[in-house]
Design a protein around this motif. Structure first.
Motif, mmCIF file in Angstrom:
data_model
loop_
_atom_site.group_PDB
_atom_site.id
_atom_site.type_symbol
_atom_site.label_atom_id
_atom_site.label_comp_id
_atom_site.label_asym_id
_atom_site.label_seq_id
_atom_site.Cartn_x
_atom_site.Cartn_y
_atom_site.Cartn_z
ATOM 1 N N ARG A 38 0.786 -1.257 -0.114
ATOM 2 C CA ARG A 38 0.073 -0.097 -0.105
ATOM 3 C C ARG A 38 0.918 1.289 -0.163
ATOM 4 N N GLN A 39 0.383 2.179 -0.732
ATOM 5 C CA GLN A 39 0.997 3.557 -0.374
ATOM 6 C C GLN A 39 0.049 4.628 -0.069
ATOM 7 N N ALA A 40 0.247 5.362 0.899
ATOM 8 C CA ALA A 40 -0.328 6.418 1.457
ATOM 9 C C ALA A 40 0.154 7.660 0.654
ATOM 10 N N GLY A 42 1.951 10.971 0.072
ATOM 11 C CA GLY A 42 3.190 11.464 0.464
ATOM 12 C C GLY A 42 4.254 10.465 1.300
ATOM 13 N N LYS A 43 3.803 9.014 1.144
ATOM 14 C CA LYS A 43 4.600 8.008 1.653
ATOM 15 C C LYS A 43 5.032 6.913 0.722
ATOM 16 N N GLU A 44 6.047 6.295 1.043
ATOM 17 C CA GLU A 44 6.698 5.368 0.256
ATOM 18 C C GLU A 44 5.450 4.199 -0.020
ATOM 19 N N ARG A 45 5.653 3.363 -0.826
ATOM 20 C CA ARG A 45 4.832 2.134 -0.789
ATOM 21 C C ARG A 45 5.443 1.222 0.451
ATOM 22 N N GLU A 46 4.799 0.534 0.984
ATOM 23 C CA GLU A 46 5.095 -0.225 1.995
ATOM 24 C C GLU A 46 4.387 -1.840 2.021
ATOM 25 N N PHE A 47 4.948 -2.708 2.564
ATOM 26 C CA PHE A 47 4.655 -4.118 2.476
ATOM 27 C C PHE A 47 3.219 -4.258 3.326
ATOM 28 N N VAL A 48 2.556 -5.000 3.058
ATOM 29 C CA VAL A 48 1.413 -5.181 3.940
ATOM 30 C C VAL A 48 1.184 -6.705 4.310
ATOM 31 N N VAL A 93 -3.508 3.670 -1.310
ATOM 32 C CA VAL A 93 -3.600 2.945 -2.433
ATOM 33 C C VAL A 93 -3.266 1.690 -2.248
ATOM 34 N N TYR A 94 -3.859 0.634 -2.410
ATOM 35 C CA TYR A 94 -3.607 -1.000 -2.191
ATOM 36 C C TYR A 94 -3.416 -1.469 -3.753
ATOM 37 N N TYR A 95 -2.039 -2.077 -3.617
ATOM 38 C CA TYR A 95 -1.623 -2.742 -4.878
ATOM 39 C C TYR A 95 -1.424 -4.449 -4.628
ATOM 40 N N CYS A 96 -1.791 -5.206 -5.511
ATOM 41 C CA CYS A 96 -1.498 -6.764 -5.473
ATOM 42 C C CYS A 96 -0.172 -6.848 -6.346
#
Length: 125
Positions: A38-40, A42-48, A93-96
């Protein structure tokens, strides 16, 4: 080539639940690790979360452990992310993604080879 399409995002109140789906096409993903990131703003994409091809191994970020559950249905070429007890900080934003490995369950972006376009999740307080 693998195409990934995410579904199920939306607006939910604090404490609510959503289930995200990620459908793969172009190639079966039944032998590969799948992950959610996911990526909030202003933040970097992070593992969920991530799940091995068999579903026998799952990994979660500390921030979602106990609230989110990753699962998969290989017959449907689909991976899911059940999100409960949602918080405002889950807004992103959530990415698979697909990791073309049957042995490793990666937690880094660099481990993954194909990505979906993302689906917005907004948690309102």
């Amino acid at each position: 080539q693998v195409q990934l399409d995410e579904f199920g995002g939306g607006l939910v109140q604090v404490g609510g639940s959503l289930r995200l789906s990620c459908a793969a096409s172009g190639r079966t993903i039944s032998r590969y690790t799948m992950g959610w990131f996911r990526q909030a703003p202003g933040k970097e994409r992070e593992f969920v979360a991530a799940i091995s091809w068999s579903g026998g191994i799952t990994k979660y970020a500390d921030s979602v452990k106990g609230r989110f559950t990753i699962s998969r249905d290989n017959a449907k070429n689909t991976v899911y992310l059940q999100m409960n007890s949602l918080k405002p900080e889950d807004t992103a934003v959530y990415y698979c993604a697909v990791e073309q490995s049957t042995l490793r369950v990666g937690v880094g972006e660099h481990d993954y080879d194909y990505w979906g376009q993302g689906t917005q999740v907004t948690v309102s307080s």
